[in-house]
Design an enzyme around this catalytic site. Structure first.
Site, PDB file in Angstrom:
ATOM      1  N   HIS A 155    -122.798  42.163  30.641  1.00  0.00           N
ATOM      2  CA  HIS A 155    -122.119  40.930  30.249  1.00  0.00           C
ATOM      3  C   HIS A 155    -121.184  41.158  29.067  1.00  0.00           C
ATOM      4  O   HIS A 155    -121.633  41.517  27.987  1.00  0.00           O
ATOM      5  CB  HIS A 155    -123.201  39.902  29.885  1.00  0.00           C
ATOM      6  CG  HIS A 155    -122.673  38.590  29.459  1.00  0.00           C
ATOM      7  ND1 HIS A 155    -123.053  37.981  28.294  1.00  0.00           N
ATOM      8  CD2 HIS A 155    -121.798  37.742  30.049  1.00  0.00           C
ATOM      9  CE1 HIS A 155    -122.452  36.814  28.183  1.00  0.00           C
ATOM     10  NE2 HIS A 155    -121.684  36.644  29.231  1.00  0.00           N
ATOM     11  N   ARG A 156    -119.895  40.982  29.294  1.00  0.00           N
ATOM     12  CA  ARG A 156    -118.843  41.289  28.303  1.00  0.00           C
ATOM     13  C   ARG A 156    -118.962  42.764  27.887  1.00  0.00           C
ATOM     14  O   ARG A 156    -118.752  43.107  26.719  1.00  0.00           O
ATOM     15  CB  ARG A 156    -118.936  40.373  27.081  1.00  0.00           C
ATOM     16  CG  ARG A 156    -119.039  38.885  27.410  1.00  0.00           C
ATOM     17  CD  ARG A 156    -119.135  38.001  26.181  1.00  0.00           C
ATOM     18  NE  ARG A 156    -119.615  36.661  26.499  1.00  0.00           N
ATOM     19  CZ  ARG A 156    -119.949  35.732  25.616  1.00  0.00           C
ATOM     20  NH1 ARG A 156    -119.793  35.966  24.332  1.00  0.00           N
ATOM     21  NH2 ARG A 156    -120.400  34.549  25.996  1.00  0.00           N
ATOM     22  N   GLU A 159    -118.953  42.518  33.469  1.00  0.00           N
ATOM     23  CA  GLU A 159    -118.317  41.205  33.462  1.00  0.00           C
ATOM     24  C   GLU A 159    -117.433  41.115  32.235  1.00  0.00           C
ATOM     25  O   GLU A 159    -117.763  41.673  31.187  1.00  0.00           O
ATOM     26  CB  GLU A 159    -119.413  40.115  33.390  1.00  0.00           C
ATOM     27  CG  GLU A 159    -118.908  38.689  33.518  1.00  0.00           C
ATOM     28  CD  GLU A 159    -118.644  37.952  32.225  1.00  0.00           C
ATOM     29  OE1 GLU A 159    -118.216  36.795  32.288  1.00  0.00           O
ATOM     30  OE2 GLU A 159    -118.844  38.533  31.120  1.00  0.00           O
ATOM     31  N   ASP A 197    -113.982  38.379  30.399  1.00  0.00           N
ATOM     32  CA  ASP A 197    -113.281  37.087  30.437  1.00  0.00           C
ATOM     33  C   ASP A 197    -111.787  37.310  30.209  1.00  0.00           C
ATOM     34  O   ASP A 197    -111.419  38.132  29.358  1.00  0.00           O
ATOM     35  CB  ASP A 197    -113.818  36.194  29.312  1.00  0.00           C
ATOM     36  CG  ASP A 197    -115.332  36.135  29.321  1.00  0.00           C
ATOM     37  OD1 ASP A 197    -115.887  35.380  30.119  1.00  0.00           O
ATOM     38  OD2 ASP A 197    -115.956  36.892  28.536  1.00  0.00           O
ATOM     39  N   HIS A 216    -113.319  36.357  25.145  1.00  0.00           N
ATOM     40  CA  HIS A 216    -114.133  35.253  25.642  1.00  0.00           C
ATOM     41  C   HIS A 216    -113.628  33.882  25.199  1.00  0.00           C
ATOM     42  O   HIS A 216    -113.419  32.987  26.018  1.00  0.00           O
ATOM     43  CB  HIS A 216    -115.583  35.433  25.183  1.00  0.00           C
ATOM     44  CG  HIS A 216    -116.479  34.330  25.630  1.00  0.00           C
ATOM     45  ND1 HIS A 216    -116.663  33.161  24.917  1.00  0.00           N
ATOM     46  CD2 HIS A 216    -117.230  34.193  26.747  1.00  0.00           C
ATOM     47  CE1 HIS A 216    -117.490  32.365  25.561  1.00  0.00           C
ATOM     48  NE2 HIS A 216    -117.850  32.958  26.682  1.00  0.00           N
ATOM     49  N   GLU A 249    -114.113  36.907  34.869  1.00  0.00           N
ATOM     50  CA  GLU A 249    -114.218  35.454  34.696  1.00  0.00           C
ATOM     51  C   GLU A 249    -112.886  34.913  34.201  1.00  0.00           C
ATOM     52  O   GLU A 249    -112.419  35.265  33.115  1.00  0.00           O
ATOM     53  CB  GLU A 249    -115.330  35.071  33.719  1.00  0.00           C
ATOM     54  CG  GLU A 249    -115.414  33.549  33.650  1.00  0.00           C
ATOM     55  CD  GLU A 249    -116.382  32.986  32.628  1.00  0.00           C
ATOM     56  OE1 GLU A 249    -117.271  33.718  32.138  1.00  0.00           O
ATOM     57  OE2 GLU A 249    -116.220  31.785  32.336  1.00  0.00           O
ATOM     58  N   LYS A 297    -111.080  32.517  32.411  1.00  0.00           N
ATOM     59  CA  LYS A 297    -111.530  31.603  31.358  1.00  0.00           C
ATOM     60  C   LYS A 297    -110.396  30.687  30.908  1.00  0.00           C
ATOM     61  O   LYS A 297    -110.597  29.499  30.724  1.00  0.00           O
ATOM     62  CB  LYS A 297    -111.993  32.471  30.188  1.00  0.00           C
ATOM     63  CG  LYS A 297    -112.967  31.856  29.250  1.00  0.00           C
ATOM     64  CD  LYS A 297    -114.291  31.573  29.889  1.00  0.00           C
ATOM     65  CE  LYS A 297    -115.455  31.802  28.981  1.00  0.00           C
ATOM     66  NZ  LYS A 297    -116.721  31.456  29.627  1.00  0.00           N
ATOM     67  N   ASP A 307    -126.696  41.136  28.534  1.00  0.00           N
ATOM     68  CA  ASP A 307    -126.117  41.908  27.428  1.00  0.00           C
ATOM     69  C   ASP A 307    -126.766  43.291  27.300  1.00  0.00           C
ATOM     70  O   ASP A 307    -126.229  44.164  26.639  1.00  0.00           O
ATOM     71  CB  ASP A 307    -126.307  41.164  26.091  1.00  0.00           C
ATOM     72  CG  ASP A 307    -125.654  39.794  26.082  1.00  0.00           C
ATOM     73  OD1 ASP A 307    -124.942  39.455  27.043  1.00  0.00           O
ATOM     74  OD2 ASP A 307    -125.866  39.044  25.101  1.00  0.00           O
TER      75      ASP A 307
HETATM   76  O1  G3P Z   1    -121.542  35.673  33.670  1.00  0.00           O
HETATM   77  C1  G3P Z   1    -121.046  34.443  33.389  1.00  0.00           C
HETATM   78  C2  G3P Z   1    -121.041  34.197  31.943  1.00  0.00           C
HETATM   79  O2  G3P Z   1    -120.246  35.152  31.331  1.00  0.00           O
HETATM   80  C3  G3P Z   1    -120.563  32.820  31.661  1.00  0.00           C
HETATM   81  O3  G3P Z   1    -120.754  32.439  30.352  1.00  0.00           O
HETATM   82  O4  G3P Z   1    -119.953  31.951  28.121  1.00  0.00           O
HETATM   83  O5  G3P Z   1    -120.678  34.233  28.664  1.00  0.00           O
HETATM   84  O6  G3P Z   1    -118.570  33.376  29.573  1.00  0.00           O
HETATM   85  P1  G3P Z   1    -119.948  33.032  29.131  1.00  0.00           P
HETATM   86 CA    CA Z   2    -117.985  35.240  30.853  1.00  0.00          CA
END
Ligand code: G3P
Ligand code: CA
Length: 241
Positions: free
Chosen positions: A11-12, A38, A40, A53, A112, A114, A229
């Site tokens: 995640h990120r 993942e 954004d 993000h 994503e 965003k 994460d």
């Molecule tokens: O995997 C989706 C998740 O990234 C969405 O929430 O706030 O981390 O972008 P956020």
């Molecule tokens: Ca995200």
């Protein structure tokens, strides 16, 4: 770290260990053996697709202001790592193109969308297509409009709807849009929701996994994947089952 039955998505990047959405975080994900990351995307003021993000640079850089109001040169002048730890002071906000060039053939991207600007999905897909990378990308968004754009522009790319709540109306809209995935927040996930979404033909990828207890609960509920994460801990847990 590619499991046949569960998609582990850093995640990120591996954002527990390095500043989110930086090359350091994606390199770390690779070092840990991740196959999926993942991140954004937003538009800069001059129409470049940048990886960050928040709507503003305030939290994750030493600058301030809206991402969409800053040019790529201005964004690139910011330190995107010191907020996390001093050793990352050289990190910069990456562009999507940089990630495509650096990780092509090594990572699957869960992008994503965003930013709220029209055509951000289309521009993102253009860049992915220009790099011959369509087979290794998934598009996600909380915004139905960005998903509609993506589905109309590149129906061959799997797409997922990120959601804090899931009801029948949303499931029906997702079906009509031809989405491959529904991505519920971990807080609303249970086995019943997973079964319901599977019966309707959706892949279930979960987000909002804040700790290892939640991580275990999501796996045990029967989901197909999650963003996390700490992808190494998720891989160890799945290996141990
Ligand atoms: O995997 C989706 C998740 O990234 C969405 O929430 O706030 O981390 O972008 P956020
Ligand atoms: Ca995200």
């Amino acid at each position: 770290m590619r499991h046949p039955s569960f998609t582990i998505i850093a995640h990120r990047g591996a954002s527990a260990y390095a500043p989110e959405n930086t090359l350091a975080a994606f390199d770390k994900a690779l070092d840990l053996g991740a196959a999926d990351v993942e991140f954004d995307v937003h538009f800069s003021a001059d129409g470049q697709v940048v990886v960050i993000h928040d709507d503003t640079v305030d939290r994750t850089t030493n600058g301030s202001g809206a991402v969409a109001a800053l040019t790529l040169a201005q964004l690139k002048s910011l330190d995107a790592g010191s907020w996390f730890a001093a050793q990352f002071s050289e990190e910069r906000i990456p562009t999507l193109v940089e990630l495509l060039e650096r990780y092509k053939d090594r990572l699957h991207f869960h992008i994503e969308v965003k930013g709220r600007a029209e055509h951000l999905s289309e521009k993102t897909i253009d860049l992915v297509r220009d790099h011959g990378w369509l087979d290794s990308v998934t598009i996600t968004s909380f915004q139905k409009e960005r998903l509609e754009e993506a589905r109309a522009y590149a129906p061959e790319i799997p797409a997922g709807w990120l959601a804090r709540e899931v009801d029948e109306s949303m499931i029906e809209q997702a079906r009509r849009l031809g989405l491959a995935m529904i991505c519920p927040h971990a807080g609303i996930l249970d086995g019943e929701l997973v079964d319901r979404l599977h019966q309707k033909g959706f892949i279930v990828r979960v987000w909002g996994v804040g700790d290892e207890d939640v991580m275990r609960r999501v796996v045990e509920a029967g989901a197909d994947g999650m963003t996390v994460d700490f992808p190494d801990k998720l891989a160890s847990f799945i290996d141990s089952r």
